[in-house]
Design a protein around this motif. Structure first.
Motif, PDB file in Angstrom:
ATOM      1  N   GLU A  46      23.394  42.356  43.206  1.00  0.00           N
ATOM      2  CA  GLU A  46      24.463  42.811  44.211  1.00  0.00           C
ATOM      3  C   GLU A  46      25.383  41.542  44.752  1.00  0.00           C
ATOM      4  OE1 GLU A  46      21.740  43.963  47.439  1.00  0.00           O
ATOM      5  OE2 GLU A  46      20.550  42.274  46.794  1.00  0.00           O
ATOM      6  N   VAL A  47      26.656  41.700  44.465  1.00  0.00           N
ATOM      7  CA  VAL A  47      27.569  40.537  44.508  1.00  0.00           C
ATOM      8  C   VAL A  47      28.643  40.934  45.390  1.00  0.00           C
ATOM      9  CG1 VAL A  47      29.123  38.936  43.529  1.00  0.00           C
ATOM     10  CG2 VAL A  47      27.049  39.882  42.174  1.00  0.00           C
ATOM     11  N   SER A  48      29.119  40.050  46.608  1.00  0.00           N
ATOM     12  CA  SER A  48      30.289  40.402  47.401  1.00  0.00           C
ATOM     13  C   SER A  48      31.717  40.414  46.446  1.00  0.00           C
ATOM     14  CB  SER A  48      30.250  39.497  48.534  1.00  0.00           C
ATOM     15  OG  SER A  48      31.257  39.919  49.301  1.00  0.00           O
ATOM     16  N   TRP A  49      32.525  41.260  46.784  1.00  0.00           N
ATOM     17  CA  TRP A  49      33.644  41.301  46.065  1.00  0.00           C
ATOM     18  C   TRP A  49      34.597  40.078  46.236  1.00  0.00           C
ATOM     19  CZ3 TRP A  49      38.421  41.126  48.417  1.00  0.00           C
ATOM     20  CH2 TRP A  49      38.488  41.779  49.714  1.00  0.00           C
ATOM     21  N   ASP A  50      34.480  39.557  47.398  1.00  0.00           N
ATOM     22  CA  ASP A  50      35.168  38.167  47.841  1.00  0.00           C
ATOM     23  C   ASP A  50      34.542  37.127  47.361  1.00  0.00           C
ATOM     24  OD1 ASP A  50      33.584  38.471  49.867  1.00  0.00           O
ATOM     25  OD2 ASP A  50      35.051  38.396  51.503  1.00  0.00           O
ATOM     26  N   ASP A  51      33.528  37.014  46.697  1.00  0.00           N
ATOM     27  CA  ASP A  51      32.773  35.878  46.548  1.00  0.00           C
ATOM     28  C   ASP A  51      33.298  34.969  45.420  1.00  0.00           C
ATOM     29  OD1 ASP A  51      30.915  33.730  45.587  1.00  0.00           O
ATOM     30  OD2 ASP A  51      29.003  35.097  45.481  1.00  0.00           O
ATOM     31  N   PRO A  52      33.820  33.688  46.241  1.00  0.00           N
ATOM     32  CA  PRO A  52      34.719  33.006  45.205  1.00  0.00           C
ATOM     33  C   PRO A  52      33.915  32.176  43.836  1.00  0.00           C
ATOM     34  CG  PRO A  52      34.092  31.604  47.286  1.00  0.00           C
ATOM     35  CD  PRO A  52      33.581  33.143  47.251  1.00  0.00           C
ATOM     36  N   LYS A  53      32.708  32.224  44.192  1.00  0.00           N
ATOM     37  CA  LYS A  53      31.692  31.611  43.048  1.00  0.00           C
ATOM     38  C   LYS A  53      31.423  32.463  42.001  1.00  0.00           C
ATOM     39  CE  LYS A  53      29.846  28.078  46.333  1.00  0.00           C
ATOM     40  NZ  LYS A  53      28.679  27.625  46.745  1.00  0.00           N
ATOM     41  N   ALA A  54      31.688  33.855  42.412  1.00  0.00           N
ATOM     42  CA  ALA A  54      31.288  34.760  41.183  1.00  0.00           C
ATOM     43  C   ALA A  54      31.922  34.637  39.761  1.00  0.00           C
ATOM     44  CB  ALA A  54      31.515  36.198  41.883  1.00  0.00           C
ATOM     45  N   ASP A  55      31.373  34.681  38.822  1.00  0.00           N
ATOM     46  CA  ASP A  55      31.679  34.599  37.481  1.00  0.00           C
ATOM     47  C   ASP A  55      31.515  36.114  36.991  1.00  0.00           C
ATOM     48  OD1 ASP A  55      32.443  33.987  35.019  1.00  0.00           O
ATOM     49  OD2 ASP A  55      30.664  32.969  34.403  1.00  0.00           O
ATOM     50  N   TRP A  56      32.766  36.782  36.982  1.00  0.00           N
ATOM     51  CA  TRP A  56      32.776  38.126  36.590  1.00  0.00           C
ATOM     52  C   TRP A  56      32.428  38.159  35.318  1.00  0.00           C
ATOM     53  CZ3 TRP A  56      31.581  40.537  40.752  1.00  0.00           C
ATOM     54  CH2 TRP A  56      32.169  39.957  42.117  1.00  0.00           C
ATOM     55  N   SER A  57      32.870  37.387  34.189  1.00  0.00           N
ATOM     56  CA  SER A  57      32.619  37.482  32.921  1.00  0.00           C
ATOM     57  C   SER A  57      31.419  37.405  32.457  1.00  0.00           C
ATOM     58  CB  SER A  57      33.465  36.307  32.210  1.00  0.00           C
ATOM     59  OG  SER A  57      32.894  35.026  32.508  1.00  0.00           O
ATOM     60  N   ALA A  58      30.383  37.075  33.326  1.00  0.00           N
ATOM     61  CA  ALA A  58      29.014  36.944  32.882  1.00  0.00           C
ATOM     62  C   ALA A  58      28.222  38.349  33.163  1.00  0.00           C
ATOM     63  CB  ALA A  58      28.233  36.021  34.012  1.00  0.00           C
ATOM     64  N   TYR A  59      29.178  39.252  33.479  1.00  0.00           N
ATOM     65  CA  TYR A  59      28.520  40.484  33.843  1.00  0.00           C
ATOM     66  C   TYR A  59      29.095  41.612  32.716  1.00  0.00           C
ATOM     67  CZ  TYR A  59      26.930  38.998  38.380  1.00  0.00           C
ATOM     68  OH  TYR A  59      26.391  38.144  39.407  1.00  0.00           O
ATOM     69  N   GLY A  60      28.135  42.475  32.277  1.00  0.00           N
ATOM     70  CA  GLY A  60      28.381  43.489  31.021  1.00  0.00           C
ATOM     71  C   GLY A  60      29.496  44.494  31.817  1.00  0.00           C
ATOM     72  N   ALA A  61      29.294  44.716  33.183  1.00  0.00           N
ATOM     73  CA  ALA A  61      30.150  45.578  34.046  1.00  0.00           C
ATOM     74  C   ALA A  61      30.135  45.310  35.477  1.00  0.00           C
ATOM     75  CB  ALA A  61      29.711  47.249  33.546  1.00  0.00           C
ATOM     76  N   VAL A  62      30.909  45.824  36.119  1.00  0.00           N
ATOM     77  CA  VAL A  62      30.892  45.780  37.498  1.00  0.00           C
ATOM     78  C   VAL A  62      31.064  47.071  38.085  1.00  0.00           C
ATOM     79  CG1 VAL A  62      32.070  44.803  39.625  1.00  0.00           C
ATOM     80  CG2 VAL A  62      31.756  43.355  37.760  1.00  0.00           C
ATOM     81  N   ILE A  63      30.437  47.444  38.967  1.00  0.00           N
ATOM     82  CA  ILE A  63      30.224  48.872  39.678  1.00  0.00           C
ATOM     83  C   ILE A  63      30.656  48.629  40.980  1.00  0.00           C
ATOM     84  CG2 ILE A  63      28.967  50.996  40.517  1.00  0.00           C
ATOM     85  CD1 ILE A  63      26.854  50.330  38.166  1.00  0.00           C
ATOM     86  N   ILE A  64      31.831  49.293  41.519  1.00  0.00           N
ATOM     87  CA  ILE A  64      32.343  49.217  42.908  1.00  0.00           C
ATOM     88  C   ILE A  64      31.135  50.069  43.784  1.00  0.00           C
ATOM     89  CG2 ILE A  64      34.002  49.573  44.631  1.00  0.00           C
ATOM     90  CD1 ILE A  64      35.973  49.720  42.404  1.00  0.00           C
ATOM     91  N   GLY A  65      30.625  49.237  44.674  1.00  0.00           N
ATOM     92  CA  GLY A  65      29.415  49.886  45.482  1.00  0.00           C
ATOM     93  C   GLY A  65      29.971  49.991  46.963  1.00  0.00           C
ATOM     94  N   THR A  66      29.400  49.014  47.840  1.00  0.00           N
ATOM     95  CA  THR A  66      29.298  49.219  49.302  1.00  0.00           C
ATOM     96  C   THR A  66      30.538  48.095  49.661  1.00  0.00           C
ATOM     97  OG1 THR A  66      27.719  47.620  49.377  1.00  0.00           O
ATOM     98  CG2 THR A  66      27.240  50.063  49.456  1.00  0.00           C
ATOM     99  N   THR A  67      31.723  48.260  49.292  1.00  0.00           N
ATOM    100  CA  THR A  67      32.840  47.373  49.579  1.00  0.00           C
ATOM    101  C   THR A  67      33.503  47.692  50.811  1.00  0.00           C
ATOM    102  OG1 THR A  67      34.437  48.526  48.306  1.00  0.00           O
ATOM    103  CG2 THR A  67      33.241  46.662  47.378  1.00  0.00           C
ATOM    104  N   TRP A  68      32.567  47.869  51.891  1.00  0.00           N
ATOM    105  CA  TRP A  68      33.030  48.555  53.305  1.00  0.00           C
ATOM    106  C   TRP A  68      33.692  47.747  54.053  1.00  0.00           C
ATOM    107  CZ3 TRP A  68      27.816  51.212  53.802  1.00  0.00           C
ATOM    108  CH2 TRP A  68      27.411  52.270  52.776  1.00  0.00           C
ATOM    109  N   ASP A  69      34.672  46.887  53.638  1.00  0.00           N
ATOM    110  CA  ASP A  69      35.797  46.199  54.522  1.00  0.00           C
ATOM    111  C   ASP A  69      37.053  46.196  53.851  1.00  0.00           C
ATOM    112  OD1 ASP A  69      35.092  44.443  52.418  1.00  0.00           O
ATOM    113  OD2 ASP A  69      34.585  42.802  53.696  1.00  0.00           O
ATOM    114  N   TYR A  70      37.191  46.893  52.629  1.00  0.00           N
ATOM    115  CA  TYR A  70      38.547  46.953  51.905  1.00  0.00           C
ATOM    116  C   TYR A  70      39.599  47.445  52.686  1.00  0.00           C
ATOM    117  CZ  TYR A  70      38.933  51.902  50.888  1.00  0.00           C
ATOM    118  OH  TYR A  70      38.912  53.169  50.974  1.00  0.00           O
ATOM    119  N   TRP A  71      39.378  48.369  53.648  1.00  0.00           N
ATOM    120  CA  TRP A  71      40.679  49.021  54.333  1.00  0.00           C
ATOM    121  C   TRP A  71      41.339  48.174  55.273  1.00  0.00           C
ATOM    122  CZ3 TRP A  71      35.766  51.167  54.034  1.00  0.00           C
ATOM    123  CH2 TRP A  71      34.772  50.875  54.924  1.00  0.00           C
ATOM    124  N   ASP A  72      40.736  46.927  55.594  1.00  0.00           N
ATOM    125  CA  ASP A  72      41.510  45.980  56.611  1.00  0.00           C
ATOM    126  C   ASP A  72      41.827  44.806  55.512  1.00  0.00           C
ATOM    127  OD1 ASP A  72      41.222  47.149  58.930  1.00  0.00           O
ATOM    128  OD2 ASP A  72      39.240  46.638  59.246  1.00  0.00           O
TER     129      ASP A  72
END
Length: 291
Positions: A46-72
């Motif tokens: 589980e990773v926050s979508w706005d985590d500045p330290k996240a290395d997305w290239s290290a993941y084989g895939a990303v599933i959009i899950g509980t991004t429950w603040d995007y509307w603001d």
């Protein structure tokens, strides 16, 4: 073991000081996914979508899950999805998300045969526009919803003549349908285009909002053939099957189901009511990654 990111948010991650009251649904999703994903050689994190330290290239895939603040934080969120998709596979894809994020997508689905609740689109929802909506929709009882939003945030149910609250966002207005308080809202979950499970969501007595935040409750159901066909037809309007999708419907006065939402961004998928959800999701990701 290939890593898969489950995209969450600071308001849903465990231990967050600003965690939402309904974030237990995030926990239910993680509990449902971990075992089946591990069985297929995936480690889901589980990773926050706005985590500045996240290395997305290290993941084989990303599933959009509980991004429950995007509307603001919509522009920031969409930009983050584009960055992620530039480094790995994203489910569901950013193009589908951009289309689905504004509820005006319902107008397109209507041209493809979807039956909707009569809807008035108010890009400026001021006092005059809100009051005029009662005459236009020929109803004394309306529900006003954000065009970009979820979880009934900033939603208002108004009777004709009542004071109009400030509505700072583009809104949609619909007649209130009593069926939401009697039968409830039906949800159909599809994984990789195939039906997974269905449930009915009911509000607590005296309310009409079916979300758990407001005391809503859920019950697994076996849908009738006609109801399931109506939900399948909605998924079938998409050019290709998404990894996951939830079709929310409400029965009209004639007995036929009306589309409320086609959720393909970050819907809760009700794993408690669908115990095979984790395996279905893991199998879908494996197929899409060719492993």
């Amino acid at each position: 073991m290939k890593k898969i990111a489950y995209l969450a948010s600071r308001v849903t991650l465990p231990g967050s000081p600003i965690r939402r009251t309904d974030a237990f649904e995030h926990d239910f999703m993680m509990d449902a996914l971990r075992g089946p994903f591990e069985a297929r050689g995936f480690r889901i994190e589980e990773v926050s979508w706005d985590d500045p330290k996240a290395d997305w290239s290290a993941y084989g895939a990303v599933i959009i899950g509980t991004t429950w603040d995007y509307w603001d934080r919509l522009d920031e969120f969409l930009a983050a999805l584009e960055r992620i998709e530039g480094q790995t596979r994203l489910f569901n894809g950013s193009a589908l998300v951009k289309w689905n994020v504004r509820k005006t997508y319902l107008r397109e689905l209507e041209t493809k045969g979807a039956k909707l609740i009569p809807t008035l689109w108010l890009d400026v929802a001021d006092d005059a526009a809100a009051r005029a909506a009662f005459a236009t929709l020929e109803s004394d009882d309306l529900v006003f919803k954000r065009q970009v939003g979820a979880g009934a945030k900033d939603q208002h149910r108004l009777k004709r003549g009542e004071p109009v609250p400030e509505m700072r966002h583009p809104m949609m207005a619909q007649p209130f349908l009593p069926m939401i308080q009697t039968e409830g809202e039906l949800s159909f979950i599809f994984i990789d285009g195939e039906f997974s499970h269905a449930l009915i969501k009911r509000a607590q007595p005296g309310d009409y909002r079916i979300q758990s935040t407001y005391g809503g409750r859920e019950e697994k159901i076996t849908p009738g053939a006609d109801d399931l066909a109506a939900a399948r037809a909605i998924i079938g309007t998409l050019d290709e099957a998404p990894l996951y999708g939830r079709v929310d419907m409400l029965r009209g006065a004639d007995g036929e189901l009306l589309l409320m939402e086609l959720e393909v961004i970050e819907p809760y998928l009700y794993p408690v009511e669908g115990p095979e959800l984790g395996e279905r999701m893991a199998a879908g990701v494996a197929r899409r990654l060719g492993v």
